[in-house]
Every structure is written in structure tokens, then in C-alpha cells.
Design an enzyme around this catalytic site. Sequence first.
Site, PDB file in Angstrom:
ATOM      1  N   GLY A 173       0.913  -1.271   0.039  1.00 12.40           N
ATOM      2  CA  GLY A 173       0.027  -0.088   0.029  1.00 12.40           C
ATOM      3  C   GLY A 173       0.783   1.183   0.099  1.00 12.40           C
ATOM      4  O   GLY A 173       0.223   2.189  -0.291  1.00 12.40           O
TER       5      GLY A 173
ATOM      6  N   GLU B 112       3.953  -7.015   1.565  1.00 10.59           N
ATOM      7  CA  GLU B 112       3.163  -6.957   0.089  1.00 10.59           C
ATOM      8  C   GLU B 112       3.261  -6.092  -0.688  1.00 10.59           C
ATOM      9  O   GLU B 112       2.331  -5.251  -1.126  1.00 10.59           O
ATOM     10  CB  GLU B 112       1.811  -7.756   0.296  1.00 10.59           C
ATOM     11  CG  GLU B 112       1.568  -8.881   1.086  1.00 10.59           C
ATOM     12  CD  GLU B 112       0.141  -9.180   1.612  1.00 10.59           C
ATOM     13  OE1 GLU B 112      -0.703  -8.490   1.244  1.00 10.59           O
ATOM     14  OE2 GLU B 112      -0.028 -10.390   1.817  1.00 10.59           O
ATOM     15  N   PRO B 113       4.587  -5.319  -0.745  1.00 10.26           N
ATOM     16  CA  PRO B 113       4.236  -4.259  -1.778  1.00 10.26           C
ATOM     17  C   PRO B 113       4.225  -4.528  -3.153  1.00 10.26           C
ATOM     18  O   PRO B 113       4.843  -5.525  -3.636  1.00 10.26           O
ATOM     19  CB  PRO B 113       5.892  -3.502  -1.607  1.00 10.26           C
ATOM     20  CG  PRO B 113       6.679  -4.704  -1.237  1.00 10.26           C
ATOM     21  CD  PRO B 113       5.941  -5.926  -0.658  1.00 10.26           C
ATOM     22  N   GLY B 114       3.350  -3.658  -3.807  1.00 14.07           N
ATOM     23  CA  GLY B 114       3.400  -3.835  -5.373  1.00 14.07           C
ATOM     24  C   GLY B 114       3.624  -2.450  -6.095  1.00 14.07           C
ATOM     25  O   GLY B 114       4.728  -2.574  -6.709  1.00 14.07           O
TER      26      GLY B 114
ATOM     27  N   ARG C 100      -5.847   3.714 -15.385  1.00 14.13           N
ATOM     28  CA  ARG C 100      -5.809   4.494 -14.209  1.00 14.13           C
ATOM     29  C   ARG C 100      -6.398   5.902 -14.278  1.00 14.13           C
ATOM     30  O   ARG C 100      -6.952   6.309 -13.401  1.00 14.13           O
ATOM     31  CB  ARG C 100      -4.149   4.372 -13.601  1.00 14.13           C
ATOM     32  CG  ARG C 100      -3.899   3.010 -13.385  1.00 14.13           C
ATOM     33  CD  ARG C 100      -2.582   3.148 -12.630  1.00 14.13           C
ATOM     34  NE  ARG C 100      -2.857   3.521 -11.315  1.00 14.13           N
ATOM     35  CZ  ARG C 100      -2.656   4.816 -10.964  1.00 14.13           C
ATOM     36  NH1 ARG C 100      -2.093   5.492 -11.391  1.00 14.13           N
ATOM     37  NH2 ARG C 100      -3.036   5.190  -9.578  1.00 14.13           N
TER      38      ARG C 100
ATOM     39  N   CYS D 139     -13.814   5.607 -28.021  1.00 14.61           N
ATOM     40  CA  CYS D 139     -15.068   6.425 -28.065  1.00 14.61           C
ATOM     41  C   CYS D 139     -15.646   6.566 -26.750  1.00 14.61           C
ATOM     42  O   CYS D 139     -16.720   6.141 -26.432  1.00 14.61           O
ATOM     43  CB  CYS D 139     -16.051   5.741 -28.957  1.00 14.61           C
ATOM     44  SG  CYS D 139     -15.498   5.409 -30.525  1.00 14.61           S
ATOM     45  N   GLU D 140     -15.114   7.197 -25.766  1.00 15.06           N
ATOM     46  CA  GLU D 140     -15.629   7.645 -24.658  1.00 15.06           C
ATOM     47  C   GLU D 140     -14.784   9.112 -24.033  1.00 15.06           C
ATOM     48  O   GLU D 140     -13.768   9.119 -24.350  1.00 15.06           O
ATOM     49  CB  GLU D 140     -15.112   6.835 -23.592  1.00 15.06           C
ATOM     50  CG  GLU D 140     -15.926   5.408 -23.635  1.00 15.06           C
ATOM     51  CD  GLU D 140     -16.227   4.761 -22.121  1.00 15.06           C
ATOM     52  OE1 GLU D 140     -16.011   5.255 -21.254  1.00 15.06           O
ATOM     53  OE2 GLU D 140     -16.599   3.543 -22.311  1.00 15.06           O
TER      54      GLU D 140
ATOM     55  N   TYR E 163      -0.148  -1.785 -12.110  1.00 18.63           N
ATOM     56  CA  TYR E 163      -1.682  -1.474 -12.396  1.00 18.63           C
ATOM     57  C   TYR E 163      -1.796  -0.874 -13.834  1.00 18.63           C
ATOM     58  O   TYR E 163      -2.672  -0.053 -14.053  1.00 18.63           O
ATOM     59  CB  TYR E 163      -2.443  -0.590 -11.495  1.00 18.63           C
ATOM     60  CG  TYR E 163      -2.128  -1.354 -10.011  1.00 18.63           C
ATOM     61  CD1 TYR E 163      -2.852  -2.526  -9.760  1.00 18.63           C
ATOM     62  CD2 TYR E 163      -1.264  -0.787  -9.173  1.00 18.63           C
ATOM     63  CE1 TYR E 163      -2.345  -3.102  -8.448  1.00 18.63           C
ATOM     64  CE2 TYR E 163      -0.988  -1.321  -7.978  1.00 18.63           C
ATOM     65  CZ  TYR E 163      -1.653  -2.369  -7.613  1.00 18.63           C
ATOM     66  OH  TYR E 163      -1.559  -3.095  -6.431  1.00 18.63           O
TER      67      TYR E 163
END
Length: 420
Positions: free
Chosen positions: A239, A273-275, A312, A344-345, A373
Site C-alpha cells: 500500500g 506485500e508491496p506492489g 488508471r 469512443c468515450e 496497474y
Amino acid sequence: MDHFDYKNGALAAEDMPISDIAEAVGTPFYCYSTATIERHYRVFAEALAGLSATICYAVKANSNIAVIKTLADLGAGADVVSSGELTRALKAGVPADKIVFSGVGKTRDELAHALQENILQINIESEPELQALNEVAGSMGVTAPVAFRINPDIDAHTHDKISTGRSEDKFGIEWTRIHDVITRASDLANIEIAGLAMHIGSQLTELEPFRQAFIRLRDVVAILRADGHNLPRLDLGGGLGIPYDAAATPSPADYGKVVTEVLGDLEAELLFEPGRLIVGNAGILVTRIVYVKEGATRRFLILDAAMNDLVRPSLYEAKHDIVPVSEPNSGANLERVDVVGPVCETGDTFATELDLPSAEAGDLLAIRSAGAYGAVMASTYNSRALIPEVMVNGNAYSIIRERIDPDTLINYENLPNWDS
Ligand SMILES: *Cc1c(COP(=O)(O)O)cnc(C)c1O
């Protein structure tokens, strides 16, 4: 700190010019720096020196087997959240006894897979899951090593969609009920209580929520130990945030100090648990400008990368630094632009009202801090390809995932063969 810098007037990953890779593999693509991944792992490990700590890299941040292997070679374990990630971690060479399995909805098949591979521990997030695991382990004639994930009811002050430690979040077992649950678990024949776990959210930019959560964990440990539960292992989750723009984030060293202050004397083996912290700034998304469009009130840079490649910004309102691959002259003219993709958004927007050196169609841009991510959350929306991932090491690069074209994906589709 990362290893994406201008060298001889052009952006390089380590010693490899980005434009050379773009020429060879085409755009868009993800580019990762081995030296940056290794550096971040070492900085985090050094911050925990003096503690009995195992770093289990959170595979969901970037699950390419080349990335996992780079970390496994440095001694990292893995935190996985699905059978698929477990397969990847093992294939990349992470020893089973350094793998933990997290997640609120592990199926019986996934639990069986974890037991079959004899992994270090399964983090249990609810009583129904505990019952299921006890049954699955019983049917296999094994005992399941379990850590109970507590929900400490602490607000991590991060984006709502990645906050996981508040009572209204779906994760963990309420900390006030953990005593009951563990008491019941100790009567289950195929469950071995290895410890407690927690993870209060992602992209935390303050240490105080960690401190509050660790204090709560320490209090729970004291109560349970007084009751005869040994709890040799405490899994503190991941986190820790990274600087996406210029904003300051806590250093791993300061995080390590908080851990030591609050939990250092508990004589527990600690798991981390670092990501994002390990891989976030170790990757960029390289893209080419397709058109420069003058709108009524805005100038748009329309890229060949889109929200399906990097979600993201549209999912979390994330702000990623965007820089030209060709180094701008000092004093280069700045133009105010919106940087958008072709999907198309209107949500397919990487930045609004950004001041960038004047750019033209055909120019390459790099969207920074895209190593976590990014590729893992890509989709094929608008029937776009899954883009390649490239890893650089010094002055060499390797394509660690090929582009997967719509042609290939369409091959998995069938027209129904109704007979009538
Ligand atoms: C996502 C996740 C992590 C990693 O979070 P980062 O913010 O990337 O460090 C660690 N543990 C668990 C249980 C997670 O769900």
C-alpha cells in the site's frame, strides 16, 4: 528514483533509447527498467533491515513473469490473488514457501491449488471461506496454514476505489470479531493458525493510517496471545504510495521506522506485500501522437494509446506525468493541451489542460509511472490489441510479451451453429 532519463537529447530507459524500441516494436507499448525494479526492491528491503521480514511482491501490480522473475532472483516471495497469479509466480521461480494467497473470493478450486502447491499461507477473509478451506484441506488429507486478515476499520485516506481497511469495505474480518473467529478456527481439524494479516489500501501517501492500523494489530495480537494463540507470523500487506506527479510520498525508510516502533518487539516473523512501490515508477507507456486537433476551446493531442491500455486516469482520476521522448530545448514553447486516446468515450483522457512543449503528429510521448496497474488492467475494448511489454536491461531490450492482435482474439469467437 527511476532510470528513465534524457540522454543525448532523447529519452532512454537505462542505456536504451526509447525511440529505437518504438521503431522496432511499434507503438504503443509498455517499457520496464530492470535496474529500477531492482533498485526499488533493494531500497524497500534495506528499510526493513533489522526486522525479521519477508517481502512477498504483490503480483497483481505487474504480473509479467519476467518482472516476477527479476524480483524472485533478488529473493522476493509473492502475494497472489488468484490461481492464475499462483501459476505465474511458480513459473517465474518463486519458491512455494514464500507465496501467500490473498483475496476475498478464493474458490474451492483455487484453495485446492494453493494446498497442492504447499504454499506458505492462505490469508482468510471470512468465516465461510474458512469453512470451505477446512473442508478442502480435509478432503486432501492436509492441514492448511492460515493467516486471518483483519479489517482494522482505519481510513487510509486514499482513492475510494482502492481503500480496503474501512468497516464498509469488503475486505478482512472485523477486528472486533477476530477473537471469536480464531477461537472457532482452533477447533477445526485441518486449519493451522499461522498468524494475522492486513492490508488497508493502495497508494497511501501518509504514514499515520499505517501507524493506526499497526497499533490496532498489536492490540489484537496481545489479546490473542494472552489466550494462548501463538501467532508467529504477521502479514502487514502493501500500500505504500509513489509520487505520480511532484507530490512527496513517505520514504520506505520512514515506513520501516513506523513498523519497527509499533511491531518491532512482538517477536513475529513479518511479511510485506508491496506492489506499486516496487514496479510503479519502473515502467512507462510509450505512445505516438496520431493527430493534433484544434477543438473549439481546447487543443487535443490524440494518441495511439487509450484507456484500454492504461485505465488508471479514467478509473481513479490518476495523474501521470507525460513527457516528450525527444528532449525539448530549454525554453521550448509550451502549449496547453488535453491528452486523449482514440476510444469512443470522453473518459478516455490522460490529462486535461496540461502544459507540454509543442508537439506534432508523429511525435512520441512517454506516460510515466505506468509500471503498476497498467498492463495488468488492460482490456481489448474497442477491439484494440493488447500491447507489447518490453523490458530493458542496460543497453539491451527484450519483448517480454508480444502484441496480441484482434485477429488472434477473434479466433476464439464462434458464430452459433443453430440448425434451422
Ligand atoms: C493490492 C494488494 C497489495 C499491493 O498493494 P500496493 O498498493 O500495490 O502495494 C498487497 N496486498 C494485498 C492483499 C492487496 O490486495
